[in-house]
Design an enzyme around this catalytic site. Structure first.
Site, mmCIF file in Angstrom:
data_model
loop_
_atom_site.group_PDB
_atom_site.id
_atom_site.type_symbol
_atom_site.label_atom_id
_atom_site.label_comp_id
_atom_site.label_asym_id
_atom_site.label_seq_id
_atom_site.Cartn_x
_atom_site.Cartn_y
_atom_site.Cartn_z
ATOM 1 N N HIS A 99 85.487 26.599 3.555
ATOM 2 C CA HIS A 99 84.134 26.891 4.059
ATOM 3 C C HIS A 99 83.619 25.752 4.917
ATOM 4 O O HIS A 99 83.934 24.574 4.690
ATOM 5 C CB HIS A 99 83.164 27.284 2.942
ATOM 6 C CG HIS A 99 82.859 26.237 1.930
ATOM 7 N ND1 HIS A 99 81.784 25.380 2.063
ATOM 8 C CD2 HIS A 99 83.457 25.909 0.772
ATOM 9 C CE1 HIS A 99 81.755 24.586 1.011
ATOM 10 N NE2 HIS A 99 82.760 24.872 0.213
ATOM 11 N N ASP A 101 80.251 25.540 5.803
ATOM 12 C CA ASP A 101 78.840 25.249 5.537
ATOM 13 C C ASP A 101 78.747 24.181 4.459
ATOM 14 O O ASP A 101 79.725 23.901 3.756
ATOM 15 C CB ASP A 101 78.094 26.521 5.090
ATOM 16 C CG ASP A 101 78.668 27.104 3.800
ATOM 17 O OD1 ASP A 101 79.911 27.180 3.683
ATOM 18 O OD2 ASP A 101 77.888 27.455 2.895
ATOM 19 N N ASP A 132 83.371 18.497 0.382
ATOM 20 C CA ASP A 132 83.044 19.901 0.085
ATOM 21 C C ASP A 132 82.429 20.548 1.319
ATOM 22 O O ASP A 132 81.237 20.523 1.494
ATOM 23 C CB ASP A 132 82.085 19.959 -1.111
ATOM 24 C CG ASP A 132 81.721 21.364 -1.516
ATOM 25 O OD1 ASP A 132 82.402 22.303 -1.087
ATOM 26 O OD2 ASP A 132 80.723 21.536 -2.248
ATOM 27 N N GLU A 166 79.398 29.935 2.030
ATOM 28 C CA GLU A 166 79.900 29.759 0.665
ATOM 29 C C GLU A 166 78.865 29.128 -0.248
ATOM 30 O O GLU A 166 78.699 29.523 -1.402
ATOM 31 C CB GLU A 166 81.174 28.900 0.667
ATOM 32 C CG GLU A 166 81.954 28.981 -0.641
ATOM 33 C CD GLU A 166 81.547 27.965 -1.691
ATOM 34 O OE1 GLU A 166 81.964 28.113 -2.852
ATOM 35 O OE2 GLU A 166 80.788 27.026 -1.373
ATOM 36 N N ASP A 195 89.197 23.385 -2.294
ATOM 37 C CA ASP A 195 87.729 23.322 -2.334
ATOM 38 C C ASP A 195 87.262 22.918 -3.734
ATOM 39 O O ASP A 195 86.262 23.418 -4.222
ATOM 40 C CB ASP A 195 87.150 24.682 -1.921
ATOM 41 C CG ASP A 195 85.632 24.665 -1.817
ATOM 42 O OD1 ASP A 195 85.062 23.573 -1.654
ATOM 43 O OD2 ASP A 195 85.013 25.744 -1.929
ATOM 44 N N THR A 330 45.947 17.787 -6.735
ATOM 45 C CA THR A 330 45.327 18.482 -7.875
ATOM 46 C C THR A 330 45.170 19.959 -7.555
ATOM 47 O O THR A 330 44.103 20.417 -7.151
ATOM 48 C CB THR A 330 43.962 17.854 -8.206
ATOM 49 O OG1 THR A 330 43.217 17.736 -6.978
ATOM 50 C CG2 THR A 330 44.112 16.496 -8.849
ATOM 51 N N ARG A 343 76.705 29.727 -15.414
ATOM 52 C CA ARG A 343 78.118 29.763 -15.021
ATOM 53 C C ARG A 343 78.809 30.653 -16.038
ATOM 54 O O ARG A 343 78.707 30.400 -17.256
ATOM 55 C CB ARG A 343 78.725 28.359 -15.048
ATOM 56 C CG ARG A 343 78.089 27.392 -14.074
ATOM 57 C CD ARG A 343 78.413 27.716 -12.631
ATOM 58 N NE ARG A 343 77.662 26.864 -11.717
ATOM 59 C CZ ARG A 343 77.934 26.746 -10.420
ATOM 60 N NH1 ARG A 343 78.905 27.442 -9.868
ATOM 61 N NH2 ARG A 343 77.216 25.957 -9.660
ATOM 62 N N SER A 417 82.119 27.538 -8.881
ATOM 63 C CA SER A 417 82.437 28.915 -8.527
ATOM 64 C C SER A 417 82.795 29.008 -7.054
ATOM 65 O O SER A 417 82.105 28.423 -6.217
ATOM 66 C CB SER A 417 81.207 29.805 -8.791
ATOM 67 O OG SER A 417 80.618 29.462 -10.022
ATOM 68 N N HIS A 445 77.690 18.147 -3.589
ATOM 69 C CA HIS A 445 76.341 18.707 -3.809
ATOM 70 C C HIS A 445 75.308 17.627 -4.131
ATOM 71 O O HIS A 445 74.140 17.923 -4.263
ATOM 72 C CB HIS A 445 76.306 19.741 -4.957
ATOM 73 C CG HIS A 445 77.057 20.997 -4.657
ATOM 74 N ND1 HIS A 445 76.767 22.201 -5.263
ATOM 75 C CD2 HIS A 445 78.060 21.257 -3.800
ATOM 76 C CE1 HIS A 445 77.591 23.128 -4.801
ATOM 77 N NE2 HIS A 445 78.391 22.573 -3.909
HETATM 78 N N1 LIG Z 1 83.132 23.802 -4.017
HETATM 79 C C1 LIG Z 1 82.774 25.047 -4.557
HETATM 80 C C2 LIG Z 1 81.284 25.152 -4.769
HETATM 81 O O1 LIG Z 1 80.603 24.156 -4.731
HETATM 82 N N2 LIG Z 1 80.787 26.372 -4.968
HETATM 83 C C3 LIG Z 1 79.395 26.653 -5.181
HETATM 84 C C4 LIG Z 1 79.232 28.121 -4.898
HETATM 85 C C5 LIG Z 1 77.865 28.678 -5.029
HETATM 86 C C6 LIG Z 1 77.554 29.819 -5.639
HETATM 87 N N3 LIG Z 1 76.232 29.998 -5.481
HETATM 88 C C7 LIG Z 1 75.776 28.990 -4.795
HETATM 89 N N4 LIG Z 1 76.789 28.184 -4.509
HETATM 90 C C8 LIG Z 1 79.008 26.339 -6.621
HETATM 91 O O2 LIG Z 1 77.833 25.988 -6.837
HETATM 92 O O3 LIG Z 1 79.847 26.439 -7.515
HETATM 93 ZN ZN LIG Z 2 83.010 24.055 -1.659
HETATM 94 ZN ZN LIG Z 3 79.950 23.347 -2.794
#
Ligand SMILES: NCC(=O)N[C@@H](Cc1c[nH]cn1)C(=O)O
Ligand SMILES: [Zn+2]
Ligand SMILES: [Zn+2]
Length: 473
Positions: A99, A101, A132, A166, A195, A330, A343, A417, A445
């Site tokens: 991916h 993005d 990533d 993704e 990934d 406020t 998850r 995921s 992330h």
């Molecule tokens: N490297 C894989 C990854 O970071 N996947 C994301 C995918 C996702 C699903 N919904 C939002 N992002 C993850 O958070 O697992």
């Molecule tokens: Zn990824």
């Molecule tokens: Zn990711």
């Protein structure tokens, strides 16, 4: 005959241009969850297409559908990039997915450097997407480029599926792939995805399982517009308090999920499985140190690994509409939306999970007895994935790792995921393997995401060696 050794030494020589390639990729702010950055996601796809075309890849951008924004506006989803390199009927075909993005990032989140500039410090390349997943995607391009420069026969046809959504649930991708099941995907023999990350910092691994994800938005609406808390406080029911109360009822302090019906969906752990986890080389103290956490929900190695890979987990991510800036505003927010996700693992179907979650939240709301307006919206749902790691495809991955690192890889699962993994497995009916190149402390992330120069360069060698190994299957 030119072989792995020549390939590895040319990869070493091309370290600087390979880092420059990644630098270019990181500088494109392809944040998929920000509609204002959609153009950048498309620019990243266009730029990668040009890189692939330089290798002789025939590329096609497959138009995706529309994304409905919260304000009702619709914008184009980024296209999905399909590529085909080689069409020799006597060779097998590998599908590479990645991916383009990235997750959002801002210096003010606590980055030490500009997240969209690749900065090398002490052998580490910092920047959003470095690990990533721009680093691994660039590593595929590097590996093929080197094999071509050495005039080596690539013993396999390669197809690419590179997407730009993704990090936002791969919107539209499954539909596109389903439409291409009997065309683009029909001759795929194996799928490989780079990934995810190693379990540790020194030992490579191959990954055969991922958790799925069910993502929720819980909305509490008080009134039409924000109110001055001094003028109106005490007369209206506070929406943030309602939301915080609800969100606090989802888990025990140790993370145990309190939603009825979920536990029953999870298959019991077998003795064989437990034995497999016991053998895994994993240091809890190093793990705590990497993520800078003093105490975990459990200090038992097998339980830690199972909590990451084998059992569901629930995380509360944030609140939309609430005051979150510096200072002391406020205000009573008129509408707040809590975001959390679960998850999920094998045996858990997103629709069934949605029902349990919705019933639980509605039940809590009725206990709360607040007159505010409450609603639950499932935003995303994707299944977990598990593959057969005894397949010869995994042996090709292991052989590549042995060539580069001289060690036998660990066989791991991953808690995150990649929704499309299962789609590839189901549509092609062929084996799918995850071949990570980044280390466990890359902090995808998070702030200060990085990939080690050594992982990027040795990872390029692993991917090249893997392409060579596939020719033997
Ligand atoms: N490297 C894989 C990854 O970071 N996947 C994301 C995918 C996702 C699903 N919904 C939002 N992002 C993850 O958070 O697992
Ligand atoms: Zn990824
Ligand atoms: Zn990711």
């Amino acid at each position: 005959m030119t072989g792995y050794d020549e390939c590895a030494s040319l990869i070493e020589k091309k370290k600087i241009p390979f880092i420059e390639r990644l630098r270019h990729a990181v500088e494109i702010k392809s944040v998929s969850n920000d509609p204002a950055a959609r153009k950048e996601v498309c620019r990243m796809i266009d730029w990668t297409q040009k890189e692939l075309e330089k290798l002789g890849t025939k590329c096609e951008q497959i138009k995706n559908g529309k994304q409905k924004l919260q304000n009702g506006e619709e914008i184009d989803l980024p296209p999905v990039l399909f590529g085909t390199l080689g069409n020799d009927k006597s060779k097998k075909t590998l599908l590479v997915y990645g991916h383009l993005d990235v997750q959002p990032a801002d210096k003010s989140d606590g980055w030490n450097t500009d997240p969209f500039k690749l900065i090398e410090i002490d052998g580490k390349l910092y920047g959003r997407g470095s690990t990533d997943d721009k680093g691994p995607v660039m590593a595929w391009i590097n590996a093929i480029e080197v094999m071509q420069e050495l005039k080596m026969d690539i013993p396999i046809n390669i197809k690419f599926v590179l997407e730009g959504m993704e990090e936002s649930g791969s919107e539209g991708l499954d539909e596109i792939l389903m439409k291409h099941k009997d065309s683009f995907l029909s001759d795929v023999d194996f799928t490989c995805i780079s990934d995810n990350y190693w379990l540790g910092k020194t030992k490579p691994c191959i990954t055969y399982g991922l958790r799925g994800i069910c993502y929720y938005c819980v909305e509490v609406k008080v009134c039409k517009q924000d109110l001055h808390s001094g003028v109106f406080g005490g007369t209206v029911h506070d929406g943030m308090s309602d939301l915080c109360w609800i969100l606090s009822q989802l888990t025990e302090v140790d993370g145990t999920i309190k939603i009825n019906g979920l536990k029953e969906m999870v298959a019991p752990v077998t003795d064989e499985e437990r034995a497999l986890y016991e053998k895994i080389d994993f240091d809890i103290n190093e793990y705590k140190n990497d993520i800078k956490v003093e105490k975990l929900t459990t200090e038992d190695k097998v339980k830690v690994l199972m909590n990451r890979w084998r059992f569901p987990s629930l995380s509360v991510h944030g609140v939309e509409g609430a005051f979150s800036g510096p200072g002391a505003k406020t205000v009573i927010p008129c509408k707040v939306k809590g975001k959390f996700s679960i998850r999920i693992v094998e045996g858990m179907e997103p629709e069934a999970v949605d029902k349990c979650v919705t019933d639980h939240l509605n039940n809590l709301w009725s206990q709360r007895k607040s007159p505010n307006h409450f609603s639950v919206h499932p935003l995303q749902g994707s299944l977990a994935w598990v593959a057969d790691y005894n397949h010869p495809h995994y042996q090709a991955g292991a052989a590549a790792i042995r060539k580069v690192y001289g060690v036998e890889p660990d066989y791991t699962r991953e808690g995150c995921s990649i929704p499309v993994t299962l789609t590839f497995q189901e549509l092609t009916q062929k084996n799918v393997m995850l071949l990570p190149i980044g280390a466990c402390d890359d902090m995808a992330h998070s702030q200060n995401e990085k990939i080690n120069v050594s992982n990027y360069i040795e990872g390029t060698k692993v991917l090249a060696a893997y392409l060579m190994e596939l020719g033997k299957l």
